[in-house]
Every structure is written in structure tokens, then in C-alpha cells.
Design a protein around this motif. Sequence first.
Motif, mmCIF file in Angstrom:
data_model
loop_
_atom_site.group_PDB
_atom_site.id
_atom_site.type_symbol
_atom_site.label_atom_id
_atom_site.label_comp_id
_atom_site.label_asym_id
_atom_site.label_seq_id
_atom_site.Cartn_x
_atom_site.Cartn_y
_atom_site.Cartn_z
ATOM 1 N N HIS A 25 53.356 48.445 37.122
ATOM 2 C CA HIS A 25 52.211 48.091 37.968
ATOM 3 C C HIS A 25 51.104 49.132 37.985
ATOM 4 C CE1 HIS A 25 55.426 45.497 39.480
ATOM 5 N NE2 HIS A 25 54.441 44.642 39.631
ATOM 6 N N LYS A 26 51.207 50.171 37.187
ATOM 7 C CA LYS A 26 50.150 51.182 37.223
ATOM 8 C C LYS A 26 48.859 50.584 36.660
ATOM 9 C CE LYS A 26 50.857 53.630 32.889
ATOM 10 N NZ LYS A 26 50.783 54.926 32.291
ATOM 11 N N THR A 81 58.568 28.468 41.999
ATOM 12 C CA THR A 81 59.409 29.593 41.583
ATOM 13 C C THR A 81 60.354 30.058 42.686
ATOM 14 O OG1 THR A 81 57.824 31.272 42.306
ATOM 15 C CG2 THR A 81 57.618 30.458 40.024
ATOM 16 N N GLY A 82 59.990 29.782 43.947
ATOM 17 C CA GLY A 82 60.769 30.275 45.076
ATOM 18 C C GLY A 82 60.429 31.704 45.452
ATOM 19 N N HIS A 83 59.473 32.309 44.750
ATOM 20 C CA HIS A 83 59.074 33.689 45.043
ATOM 21 C C HIS A 83 58.021 33.713 46.140
ATOM 22 C CE1 HIS A 83 60.282 34.505 40.638
ATOM 23 N NE2 HIS A 83 61.325 34.569 41.441
ATOM 24 N N PHE A 121 57.997 40.186 41.372
ATOM 25 C CA PHE A 121 58.988 39.752 40.366
ATOM 26 C C PHE A 121 58.463 39.989 38.951
ATOM 27 C CE2 PHE A 121 63.121 37.873 40.935
ATOM 28 C CZ PHE A 121 63.468 37.338 39.713
ATOM 29 N N CYS A 122 57.568 40.972 38.832
ATOM 30 C CA CYS A 122 56.925 41.296 37.555
ATOM 31 C C CYS A 122 56.356 40.041 36.879
ATOM 32 C CB CYS A 122 57.887 42.030 36.626
ATOM 33 S SG CYS A 122 58.222 43.730 37.148
ATOM 34 N N ALA A 123 55.685 39.230 37.666
ATOM 35 C CA ALA A 123 55.156 37.951 37.197
ATOM 36 C C ALA A 123 54.277 38.082 35.953
ATOM 37 C CB ALA A 123 54.388 37.262 38.319
ATOM 38 N N SER A 130 61.011 44.448 35.581
ATOM 39 C CA SER A 130 61.197 45.767 34.970
ATOM 40 C C SER A 130 62.378 46.515 35.556
ATOM 41 C CB SER A 130 59.928 46.603 35.136
ATOM 42 O OG SER A 130 58.866 45.985 34.467
ATOM 43 N N CYS A 131 62.582 46.391 36.874
ATOM 44 C CA CYS A 131 63.698 47.099 37.515
ATOM 45 C C CYS A 131 65.040 46.624 36.961
ATOM 46 C CB CYS A 131 63.640 46.929 39.034
ATOM 47 S SG CYS A 131 63.698 45.215 39.601
ATOM 48 N N VAL A 132 65.131 45.343 36.652
ATOM 49 C CA VAL A 132 66.365 44.780 36.103
ATOM 50 C C VAL A 132 66.592 45.308 34.690
ATOM 51 C CG1 VAL A 132 67.482 42.636 35.335
ATOM 52 C CG2 VAL A 132 66.251 42.695 37.527
#
Length: 146
Positions: A25-26, A81-83, A121-123, A130-132
Motif C-alpha cells: 500500500h505504499k 465479495t463480502g468485504h 483485502f489487497c483488492a 500480501s499478508c497471506v
Amino acid sequence: MRRIIIDADKCKGCKNCSMACIKAHKSSDATLAFADPQFESRNTILLNGEKKYKPLFCRHCDKPACATACMSGAMIKDPKTGHVIYDRDKCATCFMCVMSCPFGVLKPDRMTNTYVVKCDFCAEHGSEPSCVKLCPTKAITAKEVK
């Protein structure tokens, strides 16, 4: 819908997930650093009273208190998406969403306190957050849930 699932027992507190989030996200080429308030992670790793790591991530709740509390319509649940999605342009900066989150995940940005820092969710960054992707112990996974 896909959700981020945390297995806290596998978390070793390495904060790779936080670094991955910051990097994803930078918005400039400045040096990447935890201490730089320009860059913020949308997740947090805490050490609880039992000396175990407790990862805090947005749960994209079925009935999100943050979206219910949002008076401007900046925080909504995407039915497809449920997000839970945050629209910074609509935000009134009242931070009712921050106060309403039962998990304490949402936060005002550190630099200006004019918007909410929240997992997206890094859409815009691919199919897998990314964390995953960068969790070495697989404590963070993304799974399809009903």
C-alpha cells in the motif's frame, strides 16, 4: 466469499504480514520502515498477557458494526465479495467506524488523522492478500467461507 483466517497458535510475531501490507500500500518510493508514519500496516500483531502473539486483522464481518455506524456511506459491505470496503472520498472523518469495531482493528492514519486505515483485502494487488503470501508459518490464510 473469501476471508482472511488467522491461526494465532502458528504466529511467531515476525511481522512479515505487516511489512507485506505496508509494501503493498505504499504510495511513494520513500524508504520502507515501521517507524515512518507515512506508511501504515492495516494489521497489527500484539503480544498478549500469556506472552503469545495475537494477530489483529479486519474480519470483514457478516454484520459489520463499522459500516452500520458510518453516517456518510464511506464504509459499506460489498454484497458480491463480502468485504467491507472503505471509500476515503466519502469519509466525514467522524471515526464512528473506529469506535464501533469490536476488534479494535480500524484506526485513524498517523500522519493527518483524516482518514481510516483499514484492510482492503489487497483488492488492487492480485488475488491473494500480501499478508497471506508472505506469512512464513501459514498462520494467515485466505479461504472461501459461506
